[in-house]
Design an enzyme around this catalytic site. Sequence first.
Site, PDB file in Angstrom:
ATOM      1  N   GLY A  19      13.124 -74.353  -8.016  1.00  8.95           N
ATOM      2  CA  GLY A  19      11.801 -73.756  -7.849  1.00  8.95           C
ATOM      3  C   GLY A  19      11.189 -73.235  -9.132  1.00  8.95           C
ATOM      4  N   SER A  20       9.922 -73.492  -9.356  1.00  5.84           N
ATOM      5  CA  SER A  20       9.301 -73.138 -10.619  1.00  5.84           C
ATOM      6  C   SER A  20       7.784 -73.221 -10.509  1.00  5.84           C
ATOM      7  CB  SER A  20       9.820 -74.057 -11.721  1.00  5.84           C
ATOM      8  OG  SER A  20       9.889 -75.390 -11.255  1.00  5.84           O
ATOM      9  N   ARG A  21       7.099 -73.240 -11.670  1.00  8.81           N
ATOM     10  CA  ARG A  21       5.643 -73.167 -11.668  1.00  8.81           C
ATOM     11  C   ARG A  21       5.085 -73.848 -12.915  1.00  8.81           C
ATOM     12  NH1 ARG A  21       3.297 -67.208 -12.156  1.00  8.81           N
ATOM     13  NH2 ARG A  21       1.991 -67.693 -13.939  1.00  8.81           N
TER      14      ARG A  21
END
Length: 217
Positions: free
Chosen positions: A185-187
Amino acid sequence: MFHKEGTKTILLGIIFTALVLLISDYFVDIIWLKKGLQIFAFFILVIILQFFRNPKRAVDINETQILAPVDGKVVVIEEVYEGEYFKDKRLQVSIFMSPINVHVTRYAMSGIIKFSKYHPGKFLVAWHPKASEENERTTVVIENNTFGAVLYRQIAGALAKRIVNYAQEGMQVVQGTDAGFIKFGSRVDLFLPLGTPVNVVLNQKVIGGKTIIAIKK
């Protein structure tokens, strides 16, 4: 099709699954335990394969459009001060990726790489307000004649432990092609020139290389 960054992990997953199947067949006599171990091994392998998938996408290259660099959900659309490269106000559009999204990063537009830098840092949750400045991240600036300079930033999340960035200064890149990968999970933040007409809204789900983030009219 799977991303090349997942080759070693996928191979380990296959070996792990094969070992569990072999060991459970020869050394586990309790039927429910044997089946449980086998199902668990296959489940882990499916999760690994799902995470590293890299679907082929036909990209309609268009110099008047900025495309989503990743799959995910739009969580920020606001004017902010960008202090690393521009050192002035920009329009930030942020896309959050959950562990079940495709994690390939794609070039949002065609152009020349003017800046590319890796920053070690923390692993705050990706939606944390300070994640863009304090987490492990890479900053890349692409420039073309239509939009000028546009910055995108890959940001590690609480689970992400590796950011892969293929952009190097001086490269000529093509919209929609592979720019890197972020594990778990990241952005990704986009920093656009003020006044750029945005084509998405908060909480909208976007598809990397397909969804139009902004249009130059």
